[in-house]
Design a protein around this motif. Structure first.
Motif, PDB file in Angstrom:
ATOM      1  N   UNK A 140      34.245  34.721  35.884  1.00 47.55           N
ATOM      2  CA  UNK A 140      35.524  34.729  36.586  1.00 47.55           C
ATOM      3  C   UNK A 140      35.408  34.147  37.996  1.00 47.55           C
ATOM      4  N   UNK A 174      39.385  39.892  49.370  1.00 46.40           N
ATOM      5  CA  UNK A 174      39.913  40.705  48.285  1.00 46.40           C
ATOM      6  C   UNK A 174      40.179  42.135  48.761  1.00 46.40           C
ATOM      7  N   UNK A 192      43.386  46.576  36.092  1.00 43.86           N
ATOM      8  CA  UNK A 192      42.848  45.902  34.910  1.00 43.86           C
ATOM      9  C   UNK A 192      42.923  44.382  35.017  1.00 43.86           C
ATOM     10  N   UNK A 193      43.426  43.900  36.143  1.00 51.50           N
ATOM     11  CA  UNK A 193      43.525  42.455  36.325  1.00 51.50           C
ATOM     12  C   UNK A 193      42.217  41.904  36.877  1.00 51.50           C
ATOM     13  N   UNK A 194      42.148  40.590  36.995  1.00 57.84           N
ATOM     14  CA  UNK A 194      40.974  39.972  37.623  1.00 57.84           C
ATOM     15  C   UNK A 194      40.737  40.584  38.991  1.00 57.84           C
ATOM     16  N   UNK A 214      40.510  31.274  41.673  1.00 54.79           N
ATOM     17  CA  UNK A 214      40.566  32.501  42.475  1.00 54.79           C
ATOM     18  C   UNK A 214      40.870  33.718  41.598  1.00 54.79           C
ATOM     19  N   UNK A 215      40.663  34.877  42.149  1.00 53.48           N
ATOM     20  CA  UNK A 215      40.902  36.106  41.390  1.00 53.48           C
ATOM     21  C   UNK A 215      41.968  36.975  42.048  1.00 53.48           C
ATOM     22  N   UNK A 216      43.001  36.323  42.572  1.00 54.03           N
ATOM     23  CA  UNK A 216      44.057  37.116  43.210  1.00 54.03           C
ATOM     24  C   UNK A 216      45.174  37.469  42.240  1.00 54.03           C
ATOM     25  N   UNK A 217      44.964  37.185  40.959  1.00 55.71           N
ATOM     26  CA  UNK A 217      45.955  37.588  39.967  1.00 55.71           C
ATOM     27  C   UNK A 217      45.889  39.102  39.810  1.00 55.71           C
ATOM     28  N   UNK A 218      47.004  39.767  40.168  1.00 57.64           N
ATOM     29  CA  UNK A 218      46.981  41.233  40.126  1.00 57.64           C
ATOM     30  C   UNK A 218      47.759  41.769  38.929  1.00 57.64           C
ATOM     31  N   UNK A 219      48.186  40.909  38.029  1.00 59.04           N
ATOM     32  CA  UNK A 219      49.072  41.380  36.976  1.00 59.04           C
ATOM     33  C   UNK A 219      48.478  41.239  35.580  1.00 59.04           C
ATOM     34  N   UNK A 220      47.878  40.074  35.313  1.00 62.23           N
ATOM     35  CA  UNK A 220      47.422  39.820  33.946  1.00 62.23           C
ATOM     36  C   UNK A 220      46.100  40.535  33.675  1.00 62.23           C
ATOM     37  N   UNK A 221      46.031  41.312  32.590  1.00 58.18           N
ATOM     38  CA  UNK A 221      44.773  42.010  32.282  1.00 58.18           C
ATOM     39  C   UNK A 221      43.662  40.996  32.044  1.00 58.18           C
ATOM     40  N   UNK A 222      42.519  41.237  32.658  1.00 54.26           N
ATOM     41  CA  UNK A 222      41.426  40.274  32.541  1.00 54.26           C
ATOM     42  C   UNK A 222      40.904  40.245  31.109  1.00 54.26           C
ATOM     43  N   UNK A 260      32.189  35.721  45.321  1.00 58.24           N
ATOM     44  CA  UNK A 260      33.436  36.327  45.798  1.00 58.24           C
ATOM     45  C   UNK A 260      33.369  36.601  47.297  1.00 58.24           C
TER      46      UNK A 260
END
Lengths: 321, 248
Positions: free
Chosen positions: B106, A215, A188-190, B111-119, A210
């Motif tokens: 986004x 990724x 659910x993250x980016x 960058x979009x390497x955040x794996x924790x915070x819900x988008x 992207x």
């Protein structure tokens, strides 16, 4: 009161049932006076952790890795080899295993992810088989007889010990829950959105800006490292590790679990692991050649419900509507 | 002297023996709507795939905003400000409209390497996505699964995704493809409104739309650019008439 007409609610009910079953299995085993079931369920949860990690790349990322059992092997062999040299501290073993898993996934991932489709499947399998044969060829570590682990990992506390089956069981249980929660956060993250979107339309994602390779590689590494943890736990249950743990058929079984449970569903890998084991036990009782029934059965499942058990949950709704 | 935003020089691309792009030289000026027309198979989509970086060019140069981009890959070009929409709708069908647009936003929000915070909790991304959908008149569809939209709406969403990237250059591949008359009129109006804000390179078969919108028109036939000029020039060009418009 939960209404079962709603897919989300049905998923929740299934989730609670499966996790509840895992949470209470040791209690039931003690009541039934069948301690054998504790280890059996522990093993099942280790499979589930491996399947959860595979689901990240296979289910959500569309990367069909046919070599994921490699990371089970890396985790288990790290514990085995450290124990062989009398280094039994759990944390040292764990960090070493994670680092090994990380490095291998990074190198193998950056090779495999340059290919697509069948080529990806074949090259992940080939690389894993390479390490499989490497483990067979090292006589020091038991070659194909495997490596006996005389001392389980030491947690450095008197409160919990891997030698106690109940303690061991609940450590594995908690790790499984943690992995489940982690993958829930991740998708659910980016990052999760990028991975899922790249699965359905990679060109689109490139045009959006992207660099999808990075990724996907990051996701591949995360899945590899998570599966390494399952390997570390496996070594502590079995007190034994052999090359079999990373044979390509193991990778295939992991894929079956994910597909059976429902790709890209949260609870899919755990239900998949559970049902996979139940079915294999069931068919094995009918005949010695149970693979003959099991194979076609799995094909049937994929044909009838491509999204596995999770897909069946969704199916029921449309029948009701 | 106007500024040139996109400069294409002697660009080539062949598939096997077929020259899909044959020595194309083309300038897109800052602030204009530049239409690219030509019969089917003329190589228009190939050309814009080369511009967006999906296809590598065999030879030639592409310059964007004064910088050479010929060697850059698609994501890098996108981040520089080239947004592209697709002729064949390529929205993410399993995602909601808002998720589709949010992914575009986004991409340009670090960058979009955040794996924790819900988008979903990243309000700056979501708010921007909602306002883009609103601007194109789709705010009531934020939570609609994109695959369930009508065709015309999917085309609109495709456009919204490109806009969400806040690009310097909008490259649109047949934004009106398969749209009904009413939907087309709506989109043409909308594109008119974008005229001041974006530079647009658009492929379109709808000649009414092309002659209403475009400041300049380039005509492509068999991979070659045979004419380039104002709508009036193109209307009067005999070469173009015979090659393309001459049917009626």
């Amino acid at each position: 009161m939960l209404s079962l007409d709603n897919l989300q609610n049905r998923r929740k009910v299934l989730g609670v049932l499966v996790i509840g079953l895992c949470a209470l299995a040791p209690v039931a085993a003690n009541l039934l006076d069948e301690p054998y079931y504790i280890n059996l369920f522990a093993r099942l949860m280790i499979w589930a952790i491996a399947a959860i990690s595979l689901n990240l790349i296979l289910g959500y990322g569309g990367m069909i890795s046919f070599g994921h059992s490699l990371y089970l092997g890396i985790g288990a062999y790290t514990v085995g080899i450290f124990a062989y040299y009398d280094i039994n501290n759990f944390y040292i073993q764990l960090v070493a295993a994670l680092m090994a898993g990380f490095c291998v996934a990074l190198v193998f991932g950056s090779i495999c992810l340059r290919t697509r489709g069948v080529y990806f499947i074949m090259i992940t399998m080939a690389l894993t088989q390479m390490i499989y044969f490497l483990s067979i060829s090292i006589e020091e570590f038991g070659s194909d007889d495997g490596l006996i682990i005389y001392v389980r990992s030491e947690l450095g506390t008197d409160l919990i010990s891997f030698d106690n089956p109940i303690h061991r069981y609940y450590v594995i249980f908690l790790v499984m829950i943690a992995c489940l929660y982690f993958s829930h956060r991740l998708i659910h993250s980016r990052f999760g959105y990028v991975i899922r979107a790249a699965k359905s339309n990679e060109t689109r994602m490139e045009v959006l800006g992207y660099p999808t390779f990075r990724y996907r590689l990051a996701c591949f590494v995360i899945a590899g490292v998570m599966c390494t943890v399952a390997g570390v736990l496996s070594a502590n249950v079995e007190k034994f590790v052999s090359p079999d743990i990373m044979h390509w058929t193991r990778s295939g079984e992991l894929i079956f679990m994910v597909v059976l449970g429902g790709m890209a569903s949260m609870m899919g890998p755990i239900t998949g692991a559970l049902v996979f084991w139940l079915l294999s036990e069931f068919f094995a009782r009918i005949t010695e050649h149970w693979h003959l029934i099991f194979g076609p059965f799995l094909i049937l499942v994929v044909l009838l419900s491509p999204r596995g058990i999770d897909g069946l949950l969704a199916l029921k709704r449309s029948a009701n509507d | 002297m106007t500024d040139v935003l996109l400069r294409i020089k002697d660009l080539n691309k062949s598939f096997g023996g077929v020259l899909a792009t044959d020595n194309v030289t083309l300038d897109v000026e800052q602030g204009e709507i530049h239409a690219l027309i030509g019969p089917n198979g003329a190589g228009k989509t190939t050309l814009i795939s080369q511009i967006s970086g999906i296809l590598e060019s065999d030879s030639g140069e592409i310059e964007f905003d004064g910088k050479p981009i010929t060697r850059l890959k698609a994501p890098a070009r996108s981040l520089m400000g080239i947004a592209r929409s697709f002729q064949i709708t390529s929205i993410l069908k399993d995602f909601t409209c808002q998720e589709n647009v949010a992914l575009a936003v986004q991409a340009h929000f670090g960058h979009s390497f955040n794996i924790w915070k819900p988008v979903a909790s990243e309000t700056n991304i979501q708010n921007r996505a909602i306002s883009v959908l609103d601007s194109i008149g789709m705010s009531e569809h934020c939570d609609t699964i994109a695959g369930e939209l009508a065709h015309g709406e999917q085309r609109q969403l495709e456009l919204a995704i490109a806009l969400a990237m806040d690009p310097k250059l909008l490259v649109l591949d047949e934004p009106l493809a398969g749209m009904g008359r009413l939907d087309s009129a709506k989109i043409i109006e909308f594109l008119k409104g974008l005229k001041q804000k974006f530079t647009i390179l658009v492929i379109e078969h709808d000649m009414d739309a092309v002659f209403t919108l475009a400041d300049r028109i380039s005509v492509m036939v068999y991979g070659r650019l045979i004419a380039s000029g104002s709508p009036d020039d193109i209307r009067g060009d005999s070469l173009v008439r015979s090659a393309y418009l001459g049917k009626d």
